[in-house]
Design a protein around this motif. Structure first.
Motif, PDB file in Angstrom:
ATOM      1  N   PRO A  16      11.134  -2.275  13.429  1.00 48.76           N
ATOM      2  CA  PRO A  16      11.557  -3.319  12.481  1.00 48.76           C
ATOM      3  C   PRO A  16      10.650  -4.539  12.452  1.00 48.76           C
ATOM      4  CG  PRO A  16      12.956  -3.312  14.427  1.00 48.76           C
ATOM      5  CD  PRO A  16      12.077  -2.103  14.532  1.00 48.76           C
ATOM      6  N   HIS A  17       9.798  -4.718  13.456  1.00 56.13           N
ATOM      7  CA  HIS A  17       8.941  -5.906  13.494  1.00 56.13           C
ATOM      8  C   HIS A  17       7.484  -5.568  13.206  1.00 56.13           C
ATOM      9  CE1 HIS A  17      12.335  -8.191  14.964  1.00 56.13           C
ATOM     10  NE2 HIS A  17      12.556  -7.232  15.849  1.00 56.13           N
ATOM     11  N   ALA A  18       7.275  -4.510  12.461  1.00 57.34           N
ATOM     12  CA  ALA A  18       5.947  -4.125  11.986  1.00 57.34           C
ATOM     13  C   ALA A  18       6.120  -3.617  10.564  1.00 57.34           C
ATOM     14  CB  ALA A  18       5.335  -3.057  12.885  1.00 57.34           C
ATOM     15  N   VAL A  19       5.966  -4.521   9.595  1.00 55.28           N
ATOM     16  CA  VAL A  19       6.305  -4.216   8.205  1.00 55.28           C
ATOM     17  C   VAL A  19       5.159  -4.630   7.288  1.00 55.28           C
ATOM     18  CG1 VAL A  19       7.930  -4.639   6.333  1.00 55.28           C
ATOM     19  CG2 VAL A  19       8.736  -4.587   8.687  1.00 55.28           C
ATOM     20  N   GLY A  20       4.885  -3.803   6.286  1.00 55.36           N
ATOM     21  CA  GLY A  20       3.923  -4.179   5.251  1.00 55.36           C
ATOM     22  C   GLY A  20       2.524  -3.719   5.568  1.00 55.36           C
ATOM     23  N   GLU A  21       2.210  -2.470   5.264  1.00 55.76           N
ATOM     24  CA  GLU A  21       0.879  -1.948   5.551  1.00 55.76           C
ATOM     25  C   GLU A  21      -0.134  -2.524   4.561  1.00 55.76           C
ATOM     26  OE1 GLU A  21       0.984  -0.409   8.385  1.00 55.76           O
ATOM     27  OE2 GLU A  21       3.146  -0.603   8.198  1.00 55.76           O
ATOM     28  N   LEU A  22      -1.268  -2.955   5.097  1.00 54.39           N
ATOM     29  CA  LEU A  22      -2.288  -3.614   4.291  1.00 54.39           C
ATOM     30  C   LEU A  22      -3.492  -2.728   3.999  1.00 54.39           C
ATOM     31  CD1 LEU A  22      -2.315  -7.020   6.191  1.00 54.39           C
ATOM     32  CD2 LEU A  22      -1.112  -6.493   4.064  1.00 54.39           C
ATOM     33  N   LEU A  23      -3.729  -1.736   4.865  1.00 58.73           N
ATOM     34  CA  LEU A  23      -4.931  -0.924   4.719  1.00 58.73           C
ATOM     35  C   LEU A  23      -4.695   0.460   5.302  1.00 58.73           C
ATOM     36  CD1 LEU A  23      -8.026  -0.695   4.105  1.00 58.73           C
ATOM     37  CD2 LEU A  23      -8.400  -1.454   6.458  1.00 58.73           C
TER      38      LEU A  23
ATOM     39  N   ASP B 280       3.236  -7.630  14.708  1.00 59.80           N
ATOM     40  CA  ASP B 280       2.692  -6.973  15.894  1.00 59.80           C
ATOM     41  C   ASP B 280       3.733  -6.162  16.654  1.00 59.80           C
ATOM     42  OD1 ASP B 280       4.241  -8.904  17.069  1.00 59.80           O
ATOM     43  OD2 ASP B 280       2.617  -9.878  18.166  1.00 59.80           O
ATOM     44  N   GLY B 281       4.951  -6.048  16.102  1.00 65.07           N
ATOM     45  CA  GLY B 281       5.986  -5.237  16.725  1.00 65.07           C
ATOM     46  C   GLY B 281       6.845  -5.968  17.721  1.00 65.07           C
ATOM     47  N   ALA B 282       6.504  -7.207  18.050  1.00 59.57           N
ATOM     48  CA  ALA B 282       7.273  -7.964  19.043  1.00 59.57           C
ATOM     49  C   ALA B 282       8.368  -8.769  18.359  1.00 59.57           C
ATOM     50  CB  ALA B 282       6.350  -8.900  19.825  1.00 59.57           C
TER      51      ALA B 282
ATOM     52  N   THR C 158       5.115 -11.928  13.215  1.00 63.36           N
ATOM     53  CA  THR C 158       3.778 -12.496  13.259  1.00 63.36           C
ATOM     54  C   THR C 158       2.803 -11.447  13.766  1.00 63.36           C
ATOM     55  OG1 THR C 158       4.078 -13.309  15.515  1.00 63.36           O
ATOM     56  CG2 THR C 158       4.686 -14.796  13.715  1.00 63.36           C
ATOM     57  N   GLY C 159       1.506 -11.747  13.606  1.00 65.57           N
ATOM     58  CA  GLY C 159       0.487 -10.847  14.089  1.00 65.57           C
ATOM     59  C   GLY C 159       0.275  -9.650  13.185  1.00 65.57           C
ATOM     60  N   PHE C 160      -0.426  -8.658  13.728  1.00 61.14           N
ATOM     61  CA  PHE C 160      -0.805  -7.471  12.980  1.00 61.14           C
ATOM     62  C   PHE C 160      -0.601  -6.241  13.862  1.00 61.14           C
ATOM     63  CE2 PHE C 160      -2.931 -11.049  11.170  1.00 61.14           C
ATOM     64  CZ  PHE C 160      -3.016 -10.795   9.814  1.00 61.14           C
ATOM     65  N   HIS C 161      -0.718  -5.062  13.259  1.00 61.32           N
ATOM     66  CA  HIS C 161      -0.554  -3.843  14.033  1.00 61.32           C
ATOM     67  C   HIS C 161      -1.413  -2.724  13.462  1.00 61.32           C
ATOM     68  CE1 HIS C 161       2.450  -3.074  10.769  1.00 61.32           C
ATOM     69  NE2 HIS C 161       1.940  -1.854  10.861  1.00 61.32           N
ATOM     70  N   VAL C 162      -1.656  -1.721  14.307  1.00 65.54           N
ATOM     71  CA  VAL C 162      -2.209  -0.445  13.868  1.00 65.54           C
ATOM     72  C   VAL C 162      -1.117   0.590  14.056  1.00 65.54           C
ATOM     73  CG1 VAL C 162      -3.954   1.321  14.247  1.00 65.54           C
ATOM     74  CG2 VAL C 162      -4.552  -1.093  14.511  1.00 65.54           C
TER      75      VAL C 162
ATOM     76  N   HIS D 249       0.039  -0.158  17.899  1.00 63.73           N
ATOM     77  CA  HIS D 249      -0.708  -1.173  18.654  1.00 63.73           C
ATOM     78  C   HIS D 249      -0.515  -2.523  17.982  1.00 63.73           C
ATOM     79  CE1 HIS D 249      -3.995  -3.172  20.811  1.00 63.73           C
ATOM     80  NE2 HIS D 249      -4.369  -3.648  19.628  1.00 63.73           N
ATOM     81  N   GLY D 250       0.087  -3.464  18.681  1.00 62.46           N
ATOM     82  CA  GLY D 250       0.293  -4.804  18.144  1.00 62.46           C
ATOM     83  C   GLY D 250      -0.765  -5.769  18.632  1.00 62.46           C
ATOM     84  N   ASP D 251      -1.095  -6.758  17.790  1.00 66.55           N
ATOM     85  CA  ASP D 251      -2.154  -7.707  18.132  1.00 66.55           C
ATOM     86  C   ASP D 251      -1.870  -9.014  17.415  1.00 66.55           C
ATOM     87  OD1 ASP D 251      -4.713  -8.946  18.690  1.00 66.55           O
ATOM     88  OD2 ASP D 251      -5.497  -6.921  18.975  1.00 66.55           O
ATOM     89  N   GLN D 252      -2.032 -10.118  18.122  1.00 67.42           N
ATOM     90  CA  GLN D 252      -1.863 -11.426  17.491  1.00 67.42           C
ATOM     91  C   GLN D 252      -3.091 -11.823  16.682  1.00 67.42           C
ATOM     92  OE1 GLN D 252       0.753 -14.183  17.464  1.00 67.42           O
ATOM     93  NE2 GLN D 252       1.646 -12.147  17.364  1.00 67.42           N
ATOM     94  N   ALA D 253      -4.243 -11.204  16.960  1.00 72.04           N
ATOM     95  CA  ALA D 253      -5.445 -11.485  16.180  1.00 72.04           C
ATOM     96  C   ALA D 253      -5.344 -10.809  14.813  1.00 72.04           C
ATOM     97  CB  ALA D 253      -6.685 -10.987  16.926  1.00 72.04           C
TER      98      ALA D 253
END
Length: 762
Positions: A502-509, A525-527, A534-538, A552-556
């Motif tokens: 639920p905390h990784a939403v909206g694929e960009l690429l 980022d899944g957290a 916030t953040g991003f994920h793969v 994989h979650g990442d704040q960058a």
């Protein structure tokens, strides 16, 4: 201000030219004086452009547009002759310091100064919009701080609000940190786009930094479109004003007149002692004092003076020839010229005077400065260039046969991505996919695809005999990403898989499919932090099991993902860091380096550095460099600047030549050495290189030129086979393309059209 050289004119119209203020792609800008003593900034078009009817027409329109703008906070046109043998335009000369340089020299401006700045910029925009124009490049470098208030300058890339273009059709216009989201996405603009730029400019003045961060233009634009800026450092009144200007929806932004009223409500600053800080006022007064003592033009040029103090000169035109250094010579640093003491005062911030009269076209990926271009020239490849001195033999454009149009189709909506499958071109729209057959007829329609933005992005990928696309589903009241499998033969949907976090939403690429897994980059980022994601994920998806393999979650901010054939590892790039993710999504190694345009070929990750003009191959096991090649032109915003052969042993790229043109090179991925390097036909002299765009399919290497001419090259030797000019004048950065199964297809999202060419050009 530089002294006049042998090639510089001494008189233009009624104005004697005192000295050169700067130069740009269109020509040079001079300080001029009339017989009555009036000082103006005179822009003189380059002679080779004056003979181009299309350019002359654009310059004529530019003059007409600039003449429509008046007001206390602009630099109006006072005279012009666009019909002269060498066209020119003179604007009122504003003695002022660019906002960008004032902040760089003295730091953020006081709140009262910034409020006056905001009101002055709003007044200027009101005049621009009242004239029926959109400025499109409001930024700190185009704002002069004068004693009587701020002045908005440079209307060279403005556009009429009715859609009449004033610059080369196809140029990507704007400066990344100050572009509105709709401008970054290539969508139609309204005057509200300038208001967004005003908010970013005011924030820069108050904070001393770009509101959307630093780095490559593509990374900055990503933040402009997808992130909310941090306004916490602004004073309360300015925070409200800037926040209103930065509304994501253009219709929610205030009009310029409303901004003036807002400043009045916040509180009119006390300007009894002058509106500028003392240090900035001193800079302006020093400049004015030097101008009053500026010399009259001499009959012959003076000898060059010895270097004294650093400044920032405009780029030379034409560029100097490259002379290879000795093999044992240490790396050179780009030359930085020095100006005499009087010139230093005139060059406060490098181009103070230039800005008052120069109408400069600014390309999307040219937010780097002159020094960056110098670095590229210094790193030109020493032995591989197909040049001798400044002379390069290039095939004539007219000698290359013109291809025939295979078909052209209008679709119900825009298609930001195309994929070529057997017997069908999949046109990925915003919510639908159309399968178009080899005759240009719609074969099937699938209810799938993403509904986000209008900028070309990769939302889909081919894997095996299936097409995979990313979409959005609603789970209750919450949105949830989903992966959809489509049969490209008939458009039927096989299955849909919802993102299970639920905390990784909206694929960009959609990065691609490798070894039975799909790889996507998205928001969150899944957290669970108890606040907005916030953040991003793969997101890695096991396609056979139809389940998440790992997240994989990442704040960058994650920009790109490169995949090696048959491998379950992935190279992940941020703005300044490259990471290797293993089969479980864990970081195997990390390396600090710019990596915009990251790709993979021949068992290596290939990392371009657009600033230095290098391409470096990294060992995927360790991240250590194995070879580096200089003089390489980086990838476009789409990331398609490199094309690898099917066996991975060769990667094709573009390289910059000493004469300013480009060659196509085939690099051996084992050592980075060119198998061949072939000069290409010349591009238009005013073309803006916004990165390379290349595709390899059907025995052709396709290149999309900066003027959107399509070229089919022989990958064995780089020689042109055919060209297609039917899209010339379009914006090359907004077009999507694909090649394979005997055809090359190009989508123009602005017109919802898809154009197809046969691989043989017939």
């Amino acid at each position: 201000m530089e002294q006049l050289g042998p090639a510089d004119p001494r008189q233009v119209g009624p104005y004697a030219l005192v000295g050169r203020l700067g130069a740009g792609g269109m020509g040079a800008v001079y300080l001029g004086r009339s017989a009555g003593g009036r000082t103006v900034a005179v822009k003189v078009v380059r002679p080779e452009l004056a003979g181009d009817p299309g350019f002359r027409a654009r310059f004529r329109q530019e003059v007409a547009a600039a003449r429509r703008v008046s007001g206390a906070f602009t630099a109006p046109v006072v005279d012009a002759d666009p019909e002269a043998v060498t066209p020119w335009m003179a604007t009122a000369f504003v003695v002022g310091v660019p906002l960008q340089e004032a902040v760089a020299r003295h730091g953020p401006l006081p709140e009262g100064t910034v409020r006056t700045l905001a009101a002055g910029l709003a007044e200027a925009l009101h005049e621009v919009h009242r004239a029926g124009l959109i400025h499109r490049d409001l930024k700190p470098g185009n704002v002069l701080l004068a004693l009587d208030g701020p002045h908005v300058i440079d209307f060279g890339i403005s556009r009429a609000a009715d859609g009449t273009g004033l610059t080369t059709t196809g140029s990507v216009i704007g400066s990344a940190p100050y572009m509105s989201p709709e401008q970054a996405l290539g969508e139609p603009l309204a005057p509200a786009s300038d208001v967004f730029a005003l908010g970013s400019t005011v924030a820069y003045a108050a904070l001393g930094r770009h509101l959307f961060g630093e780095g490559a233009a593509a990374a900055v634009l990503f933040r402009v479109v997808n992130t909310e800026p941090d306004l916490s450092g602004l004073p309360d009144g300015l925070r409200y004003l800037v926040g209103a200007c930065l509304a994501r929806n253009p219709v929610h932004r205030p009009a310029p007149r409303q901004l003036v009223e807002l400043v009045e409500r916040i509180g009119r600053p006390d300007t009894a002692g002058g509106w500028l800080p003392q240090a900035v006022t001193a800079d302006v007064l020093a400049m004015r004092g030097v101008l009053t003592a500026a010399p009259e033009p001499s009959e012959r040029p003076e000898s060059p003076e010895p270097p004294e103090s650093p400044a920032y000169p405009p780029p030379a035109y034409p560029p100097p020839a490259y002379t290879p250094p000795p093999a044992d010579a240490p790396p050179r640093q780009p030359p930085r010229r020095r100006l005499p003491r009087r010139r230093v005062l005139l060059a406060i911030g490098g181009g103070v005077l230039t800005a008052a009269g120069a109408a400069t076209t600014v390309a999307l990926l040219r937010e780097q400065d002159v020094h960056e271009q110098d670095v590229r020239d210094v790193h030109a490849p020493p032995g591989a260039a197909a040049t001798t001195g400044a002379t390069t033999t290039r095939p004539a454009v007219a000698s290359v046969p013109e291809a025939s149009l295979a078909w052209k189709v209008n679709l119900p909506s825009a298609c930001p991505q195309l994929l070529s499958a057997p017997g069908v071109t999949a046109c990925i729209g915003l919510g639908h996919i159309w399968g178009v057959d080899d005759a240009g007829h719609t074969k099937w329609t699938a209810d799938a695809g993403y509904a986000m933005g209008g900028m070309p992005r990769n939302f889909s990928a081919l894997g095996g005999d299936r097409l995979y696309t990313v979409g959005m589903a609603m789970v209750g009241a919450a949105p949830r990403s989903e992966l959809v499998s489509v049969n490209p033969a008939d458009g039927s949907v096989d299955w849909r898989l919802q993102q299970d976090h639920p905390h990784a939403v909206g694929e960009l690429l959609f990065a691609g499919v490798r070894a039975g897994r799909a790889y996507l980059i998205g928001l969150g980022d899944g957290a669970d932090r108890g606040i907005a994601d916030t953040g991003f994920h793969v997101w890695a998806v096991d396609l056979a099991g139809r389940r998440t393999a790992w997240l994989h979650g990442d704040q960058a901010q994650l920009l790109e993902l490169a995949l090696l054939p048959g491998d379950d590892h992935a190279a992940l790039s941020t703005q300044d860091t490259l990471k290797m993710l293993d089969a479980k999504g864990e970081v195997a190694w990390e390396r600090r380096m710019p990596s915009l345009g990251l790709t993979a070929a021949g068992g290596h990750y290939l990392v371009p550095d657009a600033v230095r003009g290098t391409l470096t191959a990294l060992d995927p096991a360790t991240g250590n460099p194995t070879w580096t090649t200089d003089g390489v032109i980086g990838a476009s915003l789409r990331g398609d600047g490199f094309a690898a052969s099917a066996d991975g042993g060769t990667v094709h790229c573009l390289m910059k030549d000493a004469d300013g043109g480009v060659s196509v090179a085939a690099l051996d991925t084992g050592n980075g050495r060119p198998r061949h390097r072939t000069p290409l036909p010349p591009d238009p002299p005013d073309a803006a290189y916004l990165g390379a765009r290349l595709l390899l399919a059907d025995g052709n290497l396709y290149r999309m030129g900066p003027d959107t001419v399509l070229w089919a090259l022989d990958p064995a030797d780089g020689k042109p086979r055919w060209k297609y000019s039917g899209l010339k004048g379009k914006d090359p950065t907004t077009l999507a393309w694909t090649a394979g199964d005997g055809r090359l297809c190009v989508s123009d999202p602005s017109t919802s059209t898809v154009t197809a060419l046969h691989a043989n050009g017939a």
